[in-house]
Design an enzyme around this catalytic site. Structure first.
Site, PDB file in Angstrom:
ATOM      1  N   HIS A 179      12.855  29.149  50.512  1.00 30.20           N
ATOM      2  CA  HIS A 179      13.549  29.996  49.542  1.00 30.20           C
ATOM      3  C   HIS A 179      12.545  30.767  48.677  1.00 30.20           C
ATOM      4  O   HIS A 179      11.609  30.162  48.140  1.00 30.20           O
ATOM      5  CB  HIS A 179      14.450  29.120  48.647  1.00 30.20           C
ATOM      6  CG  HIS A 179      15.141  29.882  47.563  1.00 30.20           C
ATOM      7  ND1 HIS A 179      15.249  29.393  46.272  1.00 30.20           N
ATOM      8  CD2 HIS A 179      15.758  31.081  47.577  1.00 30.20           C
ATOM      9  CE1 HIS A 179      15.909  30.278  45.549  1.00 30.20           C
ATOM     10  NE2 HIS A 179      16.233  31.301  46.306  1.00 30.20           N
TER      11      HIS A 179
HETATM   12 CA    CA Z   1      13.139  32.948  52.740  1.00 33.00          CA
END
Ligand code: CA
Ligand code: VJV
Ligand code: ZN
Length: 388
Positions: A179
């Site tokens: 992320h």
């Molecule tokens: Ca990513």
């Protein structure tokens, strides 16, 4: 120079500095800056540098780094002495642990890869390039006053800050398997940057533990950043077909709603099959298709690197993506030129051998088509709140 033509009518700039590649995170650390030497070797063996404007980047200045990072953090980063990493002890600014060791030349390494991203962004701002590339950048986890996940300075945030001086709206896209939390957090409260990260998500079982589908921005509708964070949480084993379909569908919708005037694509290569830390089954072909799609939009594009822990595959992916940027994918002459490479060499049609399938134990695909469609409809709803 009789062959410095730009038959495709656009300019690609390549920003790098060989100093960066010489740094070592320490024994057995998965982040290996020499993967950049490997990538550069492939890019140059194909003579691709002849089709780009190449720049040896300079270190970012203290003032430039302070566009995002706190002075205290930068001072500490600059003065930190080499320590033996310790996984348990909580250190100042999250520095000196196994993930983020303090190694020789650390500050030099950080200012160099950041300088390259800032230079690349400025080339786009001045209309001196249409696609600018910095494979040494893409270190998306670094925070204002904290190192995280192998990242110390957030060159992406610094590059976007440059783009925002000229561009009203910047779309940030992150195909690293992790992320893009640092970039998301930095632009959490603005509607001038739409952040989109595709990643493996399994709560706290996969780093950094954030990026669920419902994490869309600040809760308050009064905050301009509301709805401007897009997260695509995936499970193990996703392959080219689902990944590329998702990418094109979601990026297409984002561009239509948000109308970005510049795009930053973080091309983390740990989303590839066979990655030492990753969990996906994306091939070089599918990873590259994301770059092809972004390029086809005809919007100024900044390409940065990121993760990637099986060096031979990182080099193949970034070399292939460089060939896409210059418009010669699949049409490269694999014979190392015996003389100065000219741009005309890229008109020959030959198969690009870096596109061979990545072999090794395939990861079972845990992503159902139903789940993929649910993600798309959730993001479709979210984008109704995004206006340009
Ligand atoms: Ca990513
Ligand atoms: O999962 C974590 C954090 C721990 C604490 C530290 N131990 C070593 C691992 C678990 C909770 N960190 C992740 C960080 C991933 C960073 C990804 C960066 C990027 O690709 O998104 C952008 C450049 C993690 N996963 C695997 C490791 N750390 C890891 C670190 C090592 C290691 C093996 C695995 C550090 C040193 C050595 N081996 C020798
Ligand atoms: Zn990663």
């Amino acid at each position: 120079e009789n062959d410095i033509t730009r038959p495709k009518g656009y300019t690609v700039s390549w920003h790098s500095n060989p100093e960066i590649e010489k740094h070592h995170f320490g024994h057995a650390h998965p982040m290996k800056p020499w993967r950049l030497t490997l990538a550069k070797g492939l890019i140059m063996a194909y003579g691709m540098h002849a089709a780009m404007d190449t720049y040896v980047s300079r270190p970012a200045t203290k003032e430039e780094l302070e566009d995002f990072h706190s002075e205290e953090y930068l001072d500490y980063l600059k003065s930190a002495l080499v320590t033996v990493p310790d996984d348990n002890e909580i250190k100042d600014f999250n520095l000196g642990n196994t993930d983020c060791p303090i190694f020789e030349g650390l500050f030099n390494y950080c200012s160099m890869y950041s300088g390259a991203s800032i230079d690349a962004a400025r080339k786009l701002c001045n209309n001196e390039s249409d696609i600018a590339i910095n494979w040494s950048g893409g270190l998306h986890h670094a925070k204002k006053a904290e190192a995280s996940g192998f990242c110390y300075v957030n060159d992406i945030v610094l590059a976007i800050v440059q783009l925002l001086r000229k561009h009203p709206r910047v779309l940030y896209i992150d195909i690293d398997v992790h992320h893009g939390d640092g970039v998301e957090e930095a632009f959490w409260s603005t509607d001038r940057v739409l952040t989109l990260s595709i990643h493996k998500y399994d709560g706290m079982n996969f780093f950094p533990g954030t990026g669920d589908l419902d994490r869309t921005g600040p809760d308050s509708e009064e905050n301009p950043g509301a709805h401007h964070a897009i997260n695509v949480p995936l499970s193990d084993g996703i392959g080219d077909q689902q990944y590329v379909w998702l990418f094109k569908t979601i990026v297409g919708m984002c561009v239509q709603r948000f109308q970005p005037t510049a795009i930053v694509l973080q091309c983390g290569a740990d989303s590839l099959a066979g990655d030492r830390l990753g969990r996906f089954n994306v091939q070089v072909q599918g990873h590259g298709a994301c770059v092809t799609y972004c390029k086809s939009l005809g919007i100024p594009l900044l390409l940065v690197g990121g993760g990637g822990y099986t060096p031979r595959n990182v080099a193949r992916a970034w070399a292939h993506e460089t060939s896409i940027a210059i418009g010669c994918d699949g049409k490269l002459n694999p014979i190392i030129p015996q003389h100065t490479p000219y741009r005309s060499h890229f008109r020959h049609e030959t198969i690009f051998p870096t596109l061979e399938e990545i072999l090794g134990d395939p990861r079972g695909n845990k992503n159902t088509d139903k789940k993929i469609r649910e993600i798309v409809s959730s993001i479709t709803e979210q984008l109704r709140f995004v206006n340009n």
